[in-house]
Design a protein around this motif. Sequence first.
Motif, short mmCIF file in Angstrom:
data_model
loop_
_atom_site.label_atom_id
_atom_site.label_comp_id
_atom_site.label_asym_id
_atom_site.label_seq_id
_atom_site.Cartn_x
_atom_site.Cartn_y
_atom_site.Cartn_z
N LEU A 77 0.80 -1.22 0.00
CA LEU A 77 0.00 0.00 0.00
C LEU A 77 0.83 1.27 0.00
CD1 LEU A 77 -2.87 -0.98 2.47
CD2 LEU A 77 -2.95 -0.85 -0.03
N LYS A 78 2.13 1.17 0.12
CA LYS A 78 2.97 2.37 0.15
C LYS A 78 2.83 3.11 -1.18
CE LYS A 78 7.58 3.92 1.47
NZ LYS A 78 7.08 4.61 2.68
N ASP A 79 2.44 4.34 -1.12
CA ASP A 79 2.25 5.21 -2.29
C ASP A 79 1.08 4.79 -3.17
OD1 ASP A 79 4.50 6.73 -1.54
OD2 ASP A 79 5.85 5.36 -2.59
N ARG A 80 0.24 3.87 -2.71
CA ARG A 80 -0.95 3.49 -3.47
C ARG A 80 -2.15 4.26 -2.93
NH1 ARG A 80 -3.39 -2.62 -3.76
NH2 ARG A 80 -1.17 -3.11 -4.07
N LEU A 81 -2.75 5.07 -3.76
CA LEU A 81 -3.89 5.88 -3.33
C LEU A 81 -5.16 5.04 -3.31
CD1 LEU A 81 -3.21 9.09 -5.45
CD2 LEU A 81 -2.68 8.72 -3.02
N GLU A 141 -6.86 4.34 -6.51
CA GLU A 141 -6.27 3.37 -7.43
C GLU A 141 -6.78 1.95 -7.18
OE1 GLU A 141 -2.18 3.96 -6.56
OE2 GLU A 141 -1.94 5.60 -8.00
N ASP A 142 -7.50 1.74 -6.08
CA ASP A 142 -7.92 0.38 -5.72
C ASP A 142 -8.75 -0.30 -6.80
OD1 ASP A 142 -6.52 0.68 -3.40
OD2 ASP A 142 -8.25 0.85 -2.09
N PRO A 143 -9.68 0.41 -7.47
CA PRO A 143 -10.43 -0.27 -8.54
C PRO A 143 -9.52 -0.81 -9.65
CG PRO A 143 -11.57 1.72 -7.88
CD PRO A 143 -10.22 1.75 -7.20
N GLU A 144 -8.45 -0.10 -9.96
CA GLU A 144 -7.51 -0.58 -10.97
C GLU A 144 -6.88 -1.90 -10.54
OE1 GLU A 144 -3.02 0.76 -12.08
OE2 GLU A 144 -4.56 2.29 -12.41
N TRP A 145 -6.48 -1.97 -9.28
CA TRP A 145 -5.87 -3.19 -8.77
C TRP A 145 -6.87 -4.34 -8.78
CZ3 TRP A 145 -0.79 -4.06 -7.26
CH2 TRP A 145 0.04 -2.95 -7.32
N ALA A 146 -8.11 -4.03 -8.42
CA ALA A 146 -9.14 -5.07 -8.46
C ALA A 146 -9.33 -5.59 -9.88
CB ALA A 146 -10.46 -4.52 -7.91
N GLN A 147 -9.32 -4.71 -10.85
CA GLN A 147 -9.43 -5.14 -12.25
C GLN A 147 -8.24 -6.01 -12.65
OE1 GLN A 147 -10.44 -2.04 -15.17
NE2 GLN A 147 -11.16 -0.78 -13.47
N MET A 148 -7.06 -5.70 -12.10
CA MET A 148 -5.89 -6.50 -12.42
C MET A 148 -6.06 -7.93 -11.92
SD MET A 148 -3.04 -5.87 -14.03
CE MET A 148 -2.38 -7.40 -14.71
N PHE A 149 -6.66 -8.09 -10.76
CA PHE A 149 -6.88 -9.45 -10.25
C PHE A 149 -7.88 -10.18 -11.13
CE2 PHE A 149 -8.78 -12.66 -7.43
CZ PHE A 149 -7.63 -13.35 -7.09
N GLU A 150 -8.91 -9.50 -11.58
CA GLU A 150 -9.87 -10.15 -12.47
C GLU A 150 -9.19 -10.57 -13.77
OE1 GLU A 150 -13.00 -11.02 -11.65
OE2 GLU A 150 -12.38 -10.30 -9.67
#
Length: 497
Positions: free
Chosen positions: A344-348, A351-360
């Motif tokens: 989570l360091k430097d992750r706003l 940006e969480d929806p982007e990361w969730a899309q990456m997992f999908e």
Amino acid sequence: MTRSTVSRRSIMIAGAAAGLAGLLAEPAAATPRSRHGTAFTNVTVIDPATNRVTPNTTVTVHGDVITDVGGRVPAGVRIVDLRGKFVIPGLADMHTHAQAEGIDPGLYVANGVTTVRDLAGAQLAHDWRARIAAGTLLGPRYTIGSRIIDGLPSVWDPAWLDVVQVADAPSARAAVREEIARGADFIKVYARVPREAYRALVAEAHRHGVQVAGHGPDAVPLEEAADLGQASVEHLFWTPFETSTQEREIRAEIQRIRLGLGDYPGWFKAIHPLEWSAAHSYSPGKAGRLYAKLARKRMRQVPTLAMHRGLDYARTVNLDDPRNKYLPQSAVAEQEFARQELYLKDRLPSEDPEWAQMFEFRLRTVKHLHEAGVPLMTGTDTGTCAVWPGFSVHDELELFVTAGIPPMAALQASTSEPAAYLGTNTGRIAPNHKADLAILDANPLHDIRNTQRLSGVVVNGQYLNEEARQHLLAEIAETAAKTPATAKPGACPCHTG
């Protein structure tokens, strides 16, 4: 995060030091093997290697070997009536890191995990394997890799981890010879190994008759690694690059990455945007060509979805899990430290929806790999956030099915495929195969989560009924509670391990 901070407080998961062995109780032993054998009767046998489901069957075991399936009960054997239950081969975790004395081996067995592949050459894993072979420790079958072989400079600081750094072909060949002499079953390659060093490393390993497994080196496309004979690739960081219409631009960016010694966070920060670009320039045609090559070369993929879930959902992942009682307090604290300082360091939050899309996208990738015939194996990357020895193999199976893989195929990825990869007579319920079994209260083909409904385990021919299994878990929880909070961290890489 400064290097001094990380040096003082390792990003590796904490584990009890080996010296705690004399302080803490060993897990209880399994029921001794019957001198005359054991017959498990009236059970439904699920053998993923053959896709066969056989109800009302007898499985007979003598010593550590299955001697008969489906025949009559021999005279004089101990009989264990498993009416209404299901039996599958013991499961495999093909991406682990040794963590804590008195914890890991017992947790694997209690969860029906009877095969483990360690990917960092930890001395603790070698010690466990020797004690398991001697009959003084209850645990799974271990295959143990080399120390991590990385480029120069490595993204790992040698003060944190016993990493081997290579800069060219001669140093790579020398590193392979040294690791084999140290007892490595295979060579573990890492992300920053230069291309020519990588090619020399693989050739030298094969010259000595050992496999190469690990990361897809940044400088080497997966297609080339498959052609050279890398046996398995871990995680899903590299797979998207060759499925992207922007591959040339992405590889140019990778070549421009410059990192100092121990700058793992810098590597992660540099690679993630390239992953994201690749995911959003996905080409089915390019993916099909790559996956066909991986399938032909039998290059196993170990997606470690459980690790990726902890990474991609780092802000919401539940670290207050009841399974934490089986880990030392220091291990739980280090997972939270890694979550905050790495993930989570430097992750706003935006940006969480982007990361969730990456997992999908990762889930879809696993489905496409399976559909293309690329062999998959379950691995969890123990030591990362929200991953627990033994337990998380079941999480991985559930994620495979969530990705769209049929339950029988998911079971194959945790039984017969690891056995084929390792060249062992495990992973099947058939005569002349090792007596490693997981006994379940419900059918995992109806719901893969039923692999968690264990009522017994057979490991190396030793049978634990449910009472013995629960007793083992209770002893491990007691060991974890007694482990000092200041226990020395174990040598266990975080999620890039």
